[in-house]
Design a protein around this motif. Structure first.
Motif, PDB file in Angstrom:
ATOM      1  N   ASN A  90     -16.166  -3.954   0.102  1.00  0.00           N
ATOM      2  CA  ASN A  90     -15.130  -4.258   1.089  1.00  0.00           C
ATOM      3  C   ASN A  90     -14.020  -3.215   1.161  1.00  0.00           C
ATOM      4  O   ASN A  90     -13.165  -3.269   2.035  1.00  0.00           O
ATOM      5  N   TRP A  91     -14.042  -2.269   0.244  1.00  0.00           N
ATOM      6  CA  TRP A  91     -13.031  -1.209   0.285  1.00  0.00           C
ATOM      7  C   TRP A  91     -13.338  -0.270   1.450  1.00  0.00           C
ATOM      8  O   TRP A  91     -14.495   0.053   1.711  1.00  0.00           O
ATOM      9  N   GLU A  92     -12.272   0.216   2.074  1.00  0.00           N
ATOM     10  CA  GLU A  92     -12.469   1.092   3.215  1.00  0.00           C
ATOM     11  C   GLU A  92     -13.089   2.426   2.800  1.00  0.00           C
ATOM     12  O   GLU A  92     -13.988   2.940   3.454  1.00  0.00           O
ATOM     13  N   SER A  93     -12.602   2.983   1.706  1.00  0.00           N
ATOM     14  CA  SER A  93     -13.160   4.254   1.232  1.00  0.00           C
ATOM     15  C   SER A  93     -12.986   4.336  -0.282  1.00  0.00           C
ATOM     16  O   SER A  93     -12.576   3.380  -0.919  1.00  0.00           O
ATOM     17  N   ASP A  94     -13.280   5.506  -0.815  1.00  0.00           N
ATOM     18  CA  ASP A  94     -13.149   5.726  -2.255  1.00  0.00           C
ATOM     19  C   ASP A  94     -11.745   5.408  -2.763  1.00  0.00           C
ATOM     20  O   ASP A  94     -11.580   4.892  -3.861  1.00  0.00           O
ATOM     21  N   THR A  95     -10.755   5.758  -1.965  1.00  0.00           N
ATOM     22  CA  THR A  95      -9.382   5.659  -2.457  1.00  0.00           C
ATOM     23  C   THR A  95      -8.493   4.784  -1.575  1.00  0.00           C
ATOM     24  O   THR A  95      -7.283   4.755  -1.748  1.00  0.00           O
ATOM     25  N   LYS A  96      -9.105   4.102  -0.616  1.00  0.00           N
ATOM     26  CA  LYS A  96      -8.339   3.229   0.282  1.00  0.00           C
ATOM     27  C   LYS A  96      -8.926   1.830   0.260  1.00  0.00           C
ATOM     28  O   LYS A  96     -10.133   1.655   0.378  1.00  0.00           O
ATOM     29  N   LEU A  97      -8.024   0.856   0.115  1.00  0.00           N
ATOM     30  CA  LEU A  97      -8.506  -0.516   0.117  1.00  0.00           C
ATOM     31  C   LEU A  97      -8.847  -0.966   1.540  1.00  0.00           C
ATOM     32  O   LEU A  97      -9.841  -1.648   1.763  1.00  0.00           O
ATOM     33  N   GLY A  98      -8.011  -0.601   2.479  1.00  0.00           N
ATOM     34  CA  GLY A  98      -8.269  -0.959   3.877  1.00  0.00           C
ATOM     35  C   GLY A  98      -7.817  -2.363   4.205  1.00  0.00           C
ATOM     36  O   GLY A  98      -7.260  -3.081   3.372  1.00  0.00           O
ATOM     37  N   LYS A  99      -8.066  -2.751   5.436  1.00  0.00           N
ATOM     38  CA  LYS A  99      -7.533  -4.010   5.948  1.00  0.00           C
ATOM     39  C   LYS A  99      -8.240  -5.244   5.414  1.00  0.00           C
ATOM     40  O   LYS A  99      -7.672  -6.325   5.357  1.00  0.00           O
ATOM     41  N   LYS A 100      -9.511  -5.076   5.059  1.00  0.00           N
ATOM     42  CA  LYS A 100     -10.280  -6.253   4.645  1.00  0.00           C
ATOM     43  C   LYS A 100      -9.932  -6.723   3.237  1.00  0.00           C
ATOM     44  O   LYS A 100     -10.347  -7.784   2.801  1.00  0.00           O
ATOM     45  N   VAL A 101      -9.189  -5.873   2.512  1.00  0.00           N
ATOM     46  CA  VAL A 101      -8.978  -6.143   1.093  1.00  0.00           C
ATOM     47  C   VAL A 101      -7.513  -6.468   0.807  1.00  0.00           C
ATOM     48  O   VAL A 101      -6.611  -5.758   1.235  1.00  0.00           O
ATOM     49  N   VAL A 102      -7.298  -7.551   0.092  1.00  0.00           N
ATOM     50  CA  VAL A 102      -5.942  -7.937  -0.311  1.00  0.00           C
ATOM     51  C   VAL A 102      -5.614  -7.220  -1.628  1.00  0.00           C
ATOM     52  O   VAL A 102      -6.320  -7.420  -2.619  1.00  0.00           O
ATOM     53  N   PRO A 103      -4.586  -6.380  -1.632  1.00  0.00           N
ATOM     54  CA  PRO A 103      -4.315  -5.573  -2.837  1.00  0.00           C
ATOM     55  C   PRO A 103      -4.141  -6.388  -4.114  1.00  0.00           C
ATOM     56  O   PRO A 103      -4.646  -6.011  -5.162  1.00  0.00           O
TER      57      PRO A 103
END
Lengths: 271, 202
Positions: A90-103
């Motif tokens: 569900n992470w957007e990329s290697d180093t970005k959580l993105g919108k789908k992921v709650v930090p």
């Protein structure tokens, strides 16, 4: 020179301690004891030594920090032996959580290898299955609430609730030890998850697995009424170490170091 | 002054203990990776663990690269299933033709490293006529053993001071350390395992 020397040594010895205090900051001490797990050594009592356990499951942002420090665990670089294709899906990329992921929700879609490495890098380890289950017997007020109808009802109610892995840490109850979210958010890896011996055959309920497992006669549930726990053990038996699952996260634990400075055994079988 | 250095270095190690591959980039750049050095993502040679053999010698798993591996997890004090598991291993070993035996290694990994010292493994090997150089008995730390079992999907649990429950699985690995075949259970027909070994060896 003597002043310098003294301060050097002070610094030298203070540093590890600061690190250790910092580690135990977000942990609760669980006083060990003897209990009979649903599924254990000869289905009899096991001894659990005192240990520290993280107050919360490891979050997405904490895991992101780890991945940044240890690029070999980035989702594009991780070896398939250590994590399957759904790793951090569900992470957007290697180093970005993105919108789908709650930090500050628990990190999920992590393998056992990844969880183990994360804990090692914090100077900790994964809890053993006996430790995890020992701490997870607690509700808000009692160390062992397994006989309370409300306790099992709560857990089973959670098992039916969808997408709880998206909820932030600390959003369920604080248990007797001060630990949050053992039930209610995600399932959690344990260091010896692969010590559950259930085969396809034994799940089907016939007894022909004597050829698959040495000593399988010793396997049996002591309290089949405890359906919630049974589901956890069956789940552990069904996963492999490189599997990553959407509702499976982890937290870390740590040995309590006794007065002699020796580490206590993390688990002793007791007869 | 030296003591300062030693202390500082040991302190650094204390903090850096989790980084088992800190020099990955440098080494990759320093020497060209030849095709035979390359291991796939699924290779067990990605595991960094070091094991001790029946002669008390340390061995890195990587040293076995290039051979077909037939592996089983067992322990020497096991009285019920292991003798049959060992019989299966010996049976497989016998059926690998002499000319292929150089290419195949038979590996017994202890799940009870505390009891199974190298001496004990050696004695066990001799008593069971498994003391030729085709056989390798290994023991590692509790943690590496648990990890290796996780890779093989072998489950085990200590059920009393002397006994373990464990899965009975024989695993075959190809020359690159990738799992090629697993045989589960006791007294099953070994034919598929043997076919796979011969196919890989030739």
């Amino acid at each position: 020179m003597p002043v310098k020397l003294t301060s050097y040594f002070l610094l030298l010895f203070a540093l590890p301690w600061v690190a250790i205090w910092a580690q135990e900051d977000q942990m609760a001490k669980v006083k060990g004891g003897v209990y009979t797990p649903l599924y254990g050594a000869d289905s009899t009592a096991v001894g659990v030594s005192d240990f520290y356990m993280d107050l919360y499951p490891v979050t997405n942002s904490e895991y992101l920090a780890f991945v940044n420090d240890h690029p070999e665990w980035k989702k594009s670089r991780v070896k398939k032996l250590f994590a399957d294709g759904l790793y951090l899906r569900n992470w957007e990329s290697d180093t970005k959580l993105g919108k789908k992921v709650v930090p500050n929700a628990p990190v999920t879609n992590v393998s056992w290898f990844a969880a183990k490495k994360y804990c090692e890098c914090q100077g900790k380890r994964l809890p053993t299955m006996d430790e995890w289950e020992f701490a997870a017997r607690a509700d808000e007020t009692m160390a062992d609430a397994r006989n309370k109808p409300g306790y099992n009802k709560y857990i089973l109610g959670w098992y039916e609730a969808p997408h709880t892995f998206k909820n932030p840490i600390g959003s369920t109850f604080k248990n007797y030890y001060g630990i949050y979210d053992l039930h209610g958010l995600v399932w959690e890896w344990t260091s010896d998850f692969n010590s559950v011996l259930l085969s396809g055959e034994s799940r089907k309920g016939n007894d022909e697995d004597a050829n698959l497992f040495c000593g399988s006669a010793a396997i049996g549930a002591t309290d089949l009424m405890n359906y919630a726990a049974f589901m956890r053990y069956a789940f552990r038996a069904s996963i492999k170490a490189n599997y990553t699952v959407q509702n499976l996260g982890f937290r870390c634990a740590k040995n309590v170091i006794d007065n002699k400075g020796e580490q206590e055994l993390s688990f002793n079988s007791m007869k | 002054m030296r003591i300062y250095k030693i202390l500082t270095i040991s302190l650094f190690i204390f903090f850096a203990a989790c980084k088992d591959k800190p020099k990955e980039k440098e080494t990759a750049a320093a020497h060209k990776v030849t095709p035979s050095d390359k291991i796939s993502d699924m290779s067990i040679y990605n595991l960094p663990s070091v094991w001790t053999d029946q002669d008390g010698k340390e061995i890195e798993l990587k040293k076995l690269k290039g051979k077909v591996l037939v592996m089983v997890m067992f322990y020497t004090s096991c009285k019920i299933a292991c003798p049959r598991l060992v019989a299966d291993m010996r049976n497989i070993e016998k059926q690998v033709p002499q000319e292929d035996k150089e290419k195949v290694k038979f590996i017994m990994i202890s799940i009870d490293p505390e009891t199974d010292t190298p001496e004990r493994l050696k004695t066990y090997a001799q008593e069971n006529q498994m003391d030729s150089d085709k056989w390798l008995f290994l023991r590692g730390s509790q943690e590496d053993t648990r990890e290796f079992a996780a890779v093989l999907a072998v489950s085990y649990k200590q059920i009393s001071p002397m006994d373990f429950s464990h899965s009975n699985i024989i695993s075959v690995f190809n020359q690159g350390g990738e799992l090629a075949y697993q045989q589960e259970g006791l007294g099953v027909n070994n034919k598929n395992a043997i076919d796979k070994i011969l196919e890989l060896a030739n």
